[in-house]
Write an enzyme that holds these catalytic residues in place. Structure first.
Site, short mmCIF file in Angstrom:
data_model
loop_
_atom_site.label_atom_id
_atom_site.label_comp_id
_atom_site.label_asym_id
_atom_site.label_seq_id
_atom_site.Cartn_x
_atom_site.Cartn_y
_atom_site.Cartn_z
N SER A 34 58.16 -43.58 -42.05
CA SER A 34 58.98 -44.74 -42.43
C SER A 34 58.29 -46.04 -42.02
O SER A 34 58.91 -47.09 -41.98
CB SER A 34 60.36 -44.65 -41.75
OG SER A 34 60.20 -44.64 -40.34
N THR A 162 97.27 -64.18 -66.64
CA THR A 162 97.41 -62.77 -66.30
C THR A 162 97.03 -62.02 -67.56
O THR A 162 97.28 -62.50 -68.68
CB THR A 162 98.84 -62.38 -65.86
OG1 THR A 162 99.74 -62.64 -66.93
CG2 THR A 162 99.28 -63.16 -64.62
N HIS A 163 96.39 -60.88 -67.39
CA HIS A 163 95.90 -60.09 -68.54
C HIS A 163 95.03 -60.94 -69.46
O HIS A 163 95.00 -60.73 -70.67
CB HIS A 163 97.06 -59.47 -69.33
CG HIS A 163 98.08 -58.82 -68.45
ND1 HIS A 163 97.90 -57.55 -67.92
CD2 HIS A 163 99.26 -59.28 -67.96
CE1 HIS A 163 98.95 -57.25 -67.15
NE2 HIS A 163 99.77 -58.28 -67.15
N SER A 282 67.74 -70.47 -72.70
CA SER A 282 67.20 -69.36 -73.47
C SER A 282 65.75 -69.67 -73.80
O SER A 282 65.39 -70.83 -74.03
CB SER A 282 68.01 -69.20 -74.75
OG SER A 282 67.26 -68.44 -75.68
N TYR A 322 71.06 -35.46 -33.92
CA TYR A 322 70.14 -36.22 -34.77
C TYR A 322 69.59 -35.35 -35.89
O TYR A 322 69.23 -34.19 -35.69
CB TYR A 322 68.96 -36.78 -33.95
CG TYR A 322 68.02 -37.55 -34.85
CD1 TYR A 322 68.24 -38.89 -35.13
CD2 TYR A 322 66.95 -36.91 -35.48
CE1 TYR A 322 67.41 -39.59 -35.99
CE2 TYR A 322 66.13 -37.61 -36.36
CZ TYR A 322 66.37 -38.93 -36.61
OH TYR A 322 65.56 -39.61 -37.49
N GLN A 327 66.89 -41.36 -41.06
CA GLN A 327 65.81 -42.32 -41.27
C GLN A 327 65.97 -43.09 -42.58
O GLN A 327 65.48 -44.19 -42.74
CB GLN A 327 64.47 -41.58 -41.26
CG GLN A 327 63.26 -42.47 -41.49
CD GLN A 327 61.98 -41.75 -41.13
OE1 GLN A 327 61.65 -41.58 -39.96
NE2 GLN A 327 61.24 -41.31 -42.14
N1 ARG Z 1 61.97 -42.95 -37.62
C1 ARG Z 1 63.00 -42.06 -37.13
C2 ARG Z 1 64.35 -42.57 -37.69
O1 ARG Z 1 64.42 -43.63 -38.21
C3 ARG Z 1 63.00 -42.02 -35.67
C4 ARG Z 1 63.70 -40.85 -35.04
C5 ARG Z 1 62.90 -39.62 -35.07
N2 ARG Z 1 63.53 -38.63 -34.28
C6 ARG Z 1 63.33 -37.31 -34.42
N3 ARG Z 1 64.04 -36.52 -33.66
N4 ARG Z 1 62.49 -36.84 -35.30
O2 ARG Z 1 65.35 -41.88 -37.64
#
Ligand code: ARG
Length: 498
Positions: A34, A162-163, A282, A322, A327
């Site tokens: 990312s 209205t409408h 235009s 998580y 991400q």
């Molecule tokens: N770039 C990751 C995100 O935005 C960071 C977290 C990565 N954590 C993991 N357990 N792989 O979520």
């Protein structure tokens, strides 16, 4: 095995310092990364790294000399910019690698007692709170434009619909204040969302806390958060704050789209003229003046609704704690916040600079027998059941033409009364009173209930809007001051140590 501690056994001196060569190649590398999108949280991550490092030193977890070196390296990384970061799965990994490149292995102490999970959650909130405040500030600008133009048009009569059919005459001020009220709620929603965004997840580590004696309140304070997200699993994994911010932005964008649509229609009918600054021509038809800025404003609502829906869809059914899906959740929320902010500012500019065509509006205000309700109200006030009064006026409506003056129209209502009631209208009300309520301006002036269109009522609404604007501007300023004071404190702590 997933390892976000930065201590993979297979780390290799030639690969990125944090990851070794585990992910150094292969087709998934780009998909996992990312780093490009993380430009949006580059500054946030530096602040989070600094606050965390200061806290580690204060708690004696990392010694002062190493903390100073890490902080100096972070300054250097910042000066070089996001574009100069080494390769990495994300900005967190890349900054850590860059620090280790500068400090040596001791740079790896920066990641003690945390995970990328609490780190990224903190960065997102740190960044998003600025975006939310910027959108809230734009709503204040729009509200000011709406209230200011309203003050200039307390007596400017216009048709109300209205409408999409002419319904009752109102004023430009009353119309504009209808949006001022709606946008004021958008400000509240954004400030409310801000208060839930502005809590620190830092110190939650991967989700399960840490053995180190971290001071979560201290990092929260150094980063300007109003407190911590206490439960460490909640802190690392929840993103409801993203959905809330996206939804608040989408709700505002939806309000804007209605305002834009109205102004497009009004421009089309000649009720108002947009300033050249907010119109477009235009490329082929030289006579055209197109309301493109308002069409784009209307269009932003589609994206914003999509963003809110997309965020909720991404979050739906994610297991604790998580998951890497997360991400993908935040970068587009930052973007939509920016788009909605811009659309709000454009709407404010278009409103502030448009010219309302009073003559055309006055003429249109009487069209479609728009004063019919006033006549029915008058008859009901004189003692007829409202339903009977409604019947008389409905009968008259079929015969009344747009060009009829109040005198002609009163005669036609009288004819209807003779048919429906079997007696003259003027047995119940005077001709003068009927002619008065048939006049659009008098009709407006008589509707003086709280929040109604009568000039006196509108003047009170404007005063209330101004007071609420002042309160909200103060609420916004105090949040910004808290953030600025924290940024200064963090900077002082860093400067003392480098
Ligand atoms: N770039 C990751 C995100 O935005 C960071 C977290 C990565 N954590 C993991 N357990 N792989 O979520």
């Amino acid at each position: 095995m997933t390892d976000d501690s930065g201590t993979d056994d297979d780390a290799d001196a030639s690969g990125p310092a944090v990851r070794g060569d585990r992910f150094s190649g292969g087709p998934a590398r780009g998909f996992l990364s990312s780093l490009a999108a993380d430009a949006a949280i580059f500054e946030a991550d530096l602040a989070v790294d600094r606050a965390h490092t200061v806290m580690l030193a204060e708690q004696g977890i990392v010694d002062d000399a190493v903390a100073g070196e890490i902080l100096a390296a972070l300054d250097d990384v910042e000066a070089a910019g996001h574009g100069e970061l080494p390769d990495g799965e994300d900005v967190h990994e890349a900054i850590e690698t860059a620090v280790i490149e500068r400090v040596g292995p001791d740079g790896g102490r920066m990641h003690t007692a945390r995970s990328r999970n609490d780190e990224v959650a903190t960065c997102i909130r740190y960044r998003l709170r600025e975006d939310v405040l910027a959108v809230a500030a734009a709503t204040l600008t729009l509200r000011e434009a709406l209230a200011t133009v309203a003050s200039d048009h307390v007596e400017t009569i216009m048709p109300g619909y209205t409408h999409l059919q002419p319904a009752q005459p109102t004023t430009v001020a009353h119309y504009l204040l209808s949006y001022e009220g709606a946008v004021a709620r958008d400000t509240s929603r954004l400030l409310d969302a801000y208060d839930r965004v502005n809590r620190s997840p830092l110190g939650a580590a991967a989700f399960a806390g840490t053995t180190f004696d971290v001071d979560r309140d201290r990092t929260a304070e150094l980063l300007g958060f109003d407190g911590i997200v206490r439960n460490s699993m909640d802190a690392a994994s929840s993103r409801d704050f993203l959905a809330e911010a996206a939804t608040a932005a989408a709700t505002l964008a939806t309000t804007l789209s209605g305002l834009a649509e109205d102004l497009i229609l009004f421009a089309n009918k000649g009720y108002l003229e947009l300033s050249d600054d907010y119109a477009s021509t235009s490329s082929i038809m030289p006579q055209k003046k197109n309301p493109d800025t308002l069409e784009l404003t209307r269009g932003v609502a589609g994206d914003a609704i999509g963003e809110a829906t997309g965020t909720l869809s991404l979050l739906k059914g994610l297991p604790r704690a998580y998951n890497r899906d997360l991400q993908r959740a935040h970068a587009s929320v930052f973007e939509i916040a920016n788009d909605v902010r811009e659309a709000t500012e454009i709407a404010a500019g278009a409103v502030a600079t448009a010219d309302w065509n009073e003559a055309t509006l006055a003429e249109a205000a009487g069209e479609g027998f728009s004063t019919a309700t006033g006549v029915a109200d008058l008859l009901a006030t004189a003692g007829l059941p409202f339903r009977t009064a409604h019947e008389v006026v409905a009968d008259a409506a079929a015969t009344i033409d747009d060009g009829d003056d109040p005198g002609t129209a009163a005669t036609k209502v009288d004819a209807a009364a003779r048919t429906v009631l079997g007696e003259s209208l003027f047995e119940h009300v005077s001709r003068d009173d009927v002619e008065r309520v048939l006049d659009p301006a008098a009709s407006v002036a008589s509707r003086d209930s709280a929040g109604g269109p009568a000039p006196d009522a509108v003047t009170k609404t404007i005063a209330a809007a101004k007071r609420r604007h002042e309160d909200d501007a103060a609420a916004l300023a105090s949040r910004r001051e808290t953030l600025a004071a924290a940024a200064e404190e963090l900077d002082d702590e860093v400067r003392r140590r480098v």
